[in-house]
Motif scaffolding. Sequence first.
Motif, PDB file in Angstrom:
ATOM      1  N   VAL A  38      36.863 -15.796  -1.341  1.00  0.00           N
ATOM      2  CA  VAL A  38      37.651 -17.016  -1.194  1.00  0.00           C
ATOM      3  C   VAL A  38      37.006 -17.983  -0.200  1.00  0.00           C
ATOM      4  N   ILE A  39      36.782 -17.522   1.019  1.00  0.00           N
ATOM      5  CA  ILE A  39      36.327 -18.432   2.074  1.00  0.00           C
ATOM      6  C   ILE A  39      34.871 -18.847   1.891  1.00  0.00           C
ATOM      7  N   MET A  40      33.981 -17.887   1.667  1.00  0.00           N
ATOM      8  CA  MET A  40      32.562 -18.232   1.549  1.00  0.00           C
ATOM      9  C   MET A  40      32.273 -19.133   0.346  1.00  0.00           C
ATOM     10  N   PRO A  41      32.914 -18.946  -0.810  1.00  0.00           N
ATOM     11  CA  PRO A  41      32.690 -19.925  -1.881  1.00  0.00           C
ATOM     12  C   PRO A  41      33.152 -21.335  -1.494  1.00  0.00           C
ATOM     13  N   LEU A  42      34.250 -21.428  -0.735  1.00  0.00           N
ATOM     14  CA  LEU A  42      34.691 -22.748  -0.269  1.00  0.00           C
ATOM     15  C   LEU A  42      33.687 -23.353   0.707  1.00  0.00           C
ATOM     16  N   VAL A  43      33.181 -22.531   1.624  1.00  0.00           N
ATOM     17  CA  VAL A  43      32.165 -23.009   2.567  1.00  0.00           C
ATOM     18  C   VAL A  43      30.906 -23.408   1.807  1.00  0.00           C
ATOM     19  N   GLY A  44      30.532 -22.606   0.820  1.00  0.00           N
ATOM     20  CA  GLY A  44      29.367 -22.935   0.000  1.00  0.00           C
ATOM     21  C   GLY A  44      29.553 -24.241  -0.746  1.00  0.00           C
ATOM     22  N   VAL A  88      26.409 -14.514   8.537  1.00  0.00           N
ATOM     23  CA  VAL A  88      27.483 -15.516   8.621  1.00  0.00           C
ATOM     24  C   VAL A  88      28.750 -14.973   7.969  1.00  0.00           C
ATOM     25  N   THR A  89      28.598 -14.317   6.832  1.00  0.00           N
ATOM     26  CA  THR A  89      29.746 -13.720   6.152  1.00  0.00           C
ATOM     27  C   THR A  89      30.402 -12.658   7.028  1.00  0.00           C
ATOM     28  N   ALA A  90      29.599 -11.815   7.675  1.00  0.00           N
ATOM     29  CA  ALA A  90      30.144 -10.764   8.542  1.00  0.00           C
ATOM     30  C   ALA A  90      30.861 -11.357   9.752  1.00  0.00           C
ATOM     31  N   VAL A  91      30.319 -12.435  10.319  1.00  0.00           N
ATOM     32  CA  VAL A  91      30.964 -13.078  11.469  1.00  0.00           C
ATOM     33  C   VAL A  91      32.309 -13.668  11.065  1.00  0.00           C
ATOM     34  N   ILE A  92      32.351 -14.342   9.927  1.00  0.00           N
ATOM     35  CA  ILE A  92      33.619 -14.911   9.460  1.00  0.00           C
ATOM     36  C   ILE A  92      34.618 -13.800   9.172  1.00  0.00           C
TER      37      ILE A  92
END
Length: 140
Positions: A38-44, A88-92
């Motif tokens: 959800v979040i990483m595709p939005l950030v992408g 970055v994914t692990a930090v988020i």
Amino acid sequence: MLGEFRQFIARGNVMDLAVGVIIGGAFATITGSLTEDVIMPLVGALFGGVDFSNRFILLGSVPDGMSATDYAALKEAGVAMIGYGAFVTAVINFLILAFIIFLLVRWVNKVVRKPEADASPAGPSEVDLLTEIRDELRRK
């Protein structure tokens, strides 16, 4: 020794810890999915359709016949690289999990308040009682 072990396992806090670890593992899976799906595709999407899970800096040479853009294949081949997208994914993921734990602890602290001090007036102190006894003995 076996009896002591049974007693140790039967204590409530050990069982609570076991349940907490199991639920924590399941919760980590949920937050991982939230981050990755959800979040990483939005950030992408905000960064022009970039897939962060495949972002890396190549440090070594690419083996012959292998694409220099396939992160998973390069990682499996043992090519030296910095996978900052995975980081970055692990930090988020960590920040989401830490924030949810913060909210949970905050909620528990509100629910489990310390009991109010007894409102009844306190009796005389030990010094006051001893003073009264001394004064009574002097009068006699």
